[in-house]
Design a protein around this motif. Sequence first.
Motif, mmCIF file in Angstrom:
data_model
loop_
_atom_site.group_PDB
_atom_site.id
_atom_site.type_symbol
_atom_site.label_atom_id
_atom_site.label_comp_id
_atom_site.label_asym_id
_atom_site.label_seq_id
_atom_site.Cartn_x
_atom_site.Cartn_y
_atom_site.Cartn_z
ATOM 1 N N THR A 162 0.817 -1.327 -0.142
ATOM 2 C CA THR A 162 -0.043 -0.102 -0.060
ATOM 3 C C THR A 162 0.770 1.144 -0.026
ATOM 4 O O THR A 162 1.900 1.374 0.414
ATOM 5 C CB THR A 162 -1.082 0.063 1.101
ATOM 6 O OG1 THR A 162 -1.741 1.073 1.061
ATOM 7 C CG2 THR A 162 -0.079 0.228 2.622
ATOM 8 N N LYS A 163 0.280 2.285 -0.530
ATOM 9 C CA LYS A 163 0.663 3.611 -0.179
ATOM 10 C C LYS A 163 0.307 4.275 0.870
ATOM 11 O O LYS A 163 0.564 5.409 1.040
ATOM 12 C CB LYS A 163 0.622 4.493 -1.940
ATOM 13 C CG LYS A 163 1.369 3.789 -2.779
ATOM 14 C CD LYS A 163 2.245 4.912 -3.560
ATOM 15 C CE LYS A 163 3.199 4.420 -4.395
ATOM 16 N NZ LYS A 163 3.320 3.267 -4.807
ATOM 17 N N LEU A 164 -0.785 3.841 1.456
ATOM 18 C CA LEU A 164 -1.512 4.457 2.486
ATOM 19 C C LEU A 164 -0.579 4.616 3.721
ATOM 20 O O LEU A 164 0.172 3.581 3.757
ATOM 21 C CB LEU A 164 -2.860 3.672 2.894
ATOM 22 C CG LEU A 164 -3.879 3.619 1.969
ATOM 23 C CD1 LEU A 164 -5.177 2.794 2.612
ATOM 24 C CD2 LEU A 164 -4.513 5.348 1.926
ATOM 25 N N PRO A 165 -0.750 5.525 4.811
ATOM 26 C CA PRO A 165 0.152 5.550 5.860
ATOM 27 C C PRO A 165 -0.231 4.487 6.599
ATOM 28 O O PRO A 165 -1.409 4.128 6.934
ATOM 29 C CB PRO A 165 -0.111 6.909 6.377
ATOM 30 C CG PRO A 165 -1.408 7.371 5.789
ATOM 31 C CD PRO A 165 -1.632 6.625 4.484
ATOM 32 N N VAL A 166 0.816 3.786 7.275
ATOM 33 C CA VAL A 166 0.878 2.487 8.241
ATOM 34 C C VAL A 166 0.949 3.242 9.524
ATOM 35 O O VAL A 166 1.932 3.772 9.741
ATOM 36 C CB VAL A 166 1.304 1.397 7.835
ATOM 37 C CG1 VAL A 166 1.293 0.357 8.755
ATOM 38 C CG2 VAL A 166 1.036 0.957 6.304
#
Length: 381
Positions: free
Chosen positions: A247-251
């Motif tokens: 993912t490119k979403l913040p983790v």
Amino acid sequence: MNRREAFRGLIGFAAGSPLFGQTAVQPGGDDLMGPVNVHEFEEVAKRKLNKLAYDFIAGGVEDELTLRANREGYNHFYLVPRVMTDVSKVDTSAEILGVKMSAPILIAPTGGKNLVFPNAESVVAKAALASGTLFCTGSGAEVAADGTDRPKWWTNTTGHANKEAASNYVRRVEDRGALGITVTVDNQYQSNRDRNNRNRFDYGYMATGVPKAGEVRKPRSPALPAMWQPHTPDLTWDYIDWVKAATKLPVILKGILSPEDARIAVDRGVSGIVVSNHGGRQLDGAIATIDALPDVVDAVAGKVPVLMDGGIRRGSDILKALALGAKAVLVGRAPLWGLGAFGQPGVERVLWMLGAELKLAMALAGMKDLASIDRKLVKRL
Ligand SMILES: Cc1cc2nc3c(=O)[nH]c(=O)nc-3n(C[C@H](O)[C@H](O)[C@H](O)COP(=O)(O)O)c2cc1C
């Protein structure tokens, strides 16, 4: 003048002042004028809820040392206000990982909301949308794909068994519009919660609500034998690598208390950290979050935002957390008390109240915006 007009007059007066310009309209109106703070919302919710459900929400683990410490922790820290600063306008707005909010207050992930209210995940999502608050779904829950009334939301997971399951999950929540993925890392086993054991609570009720009087249900996961039930005993840093690769979403890691873990998390490339002990529901004796926060903030050294949760019931609690370096806080039980007391308007009211209390506390401490707040504002006694 009737009560409603008198109330409007009071609010009108407040609305005339620059400070309260944005916060004058109280969600729910004067019908909700019973509780004047989060503690009193809890009292109303307690009266309305089944005892099993109330204890499930309110309770901690074993002797509830950490549950109490989370609240009492704020009492060690006193504010050292500044004066003669212009606080005719106070701005509580915040931006966390690209999400703009009117106040640095997020809704924490809570499973089992249906014990409090039917279809509760969606009701709380609507309240978050109305309040302009970032909503973190409970573990295993996701905001509906086709909903037109979706708030800005982060998803929450306690992990997946393998890389493929992790990346399928990531794709699904991305499609559904999640803006971040929180991974809860303090949930290796179901914990030992005396209140649930005593009440013969069944974790199966989390999905369905408690049985009605006389209703007999097949046991699914009775609390006492469930205490050693494995959730994610083999979760390691590899999981973060899997999710990040997918993912490119913040983790964002939720459940960090140790500065060493915070350093590793930053090295592994997480986008944010939530200092949390699961609201005192996992390891009894774990350090209070307000006490753990400063060391974690120092270890992270500004590389990623540090958030925190645990025991927040007042705007001044939030101000102390911000002063100790949190960029925002999450609230778990507080919105559930609003939900149990009055449904969606109750959640909105609680969120509004916390925002309004924070704004006033900032004004009285001489802080015109979040950037003005630093560690000099608190002293540990
Ligand atoms: C009823 C309940 C259910 C919770 N479920 C979850 C969950 O599914 N995932 C999670 O990461 N944390 C969960 N938590 C912990 C909260 O996210 C949060 O860390 C905690 O409630 C903060 O403390 P507070 O309730 O004093 O605000 C839950 C907490 C409560 C009270």
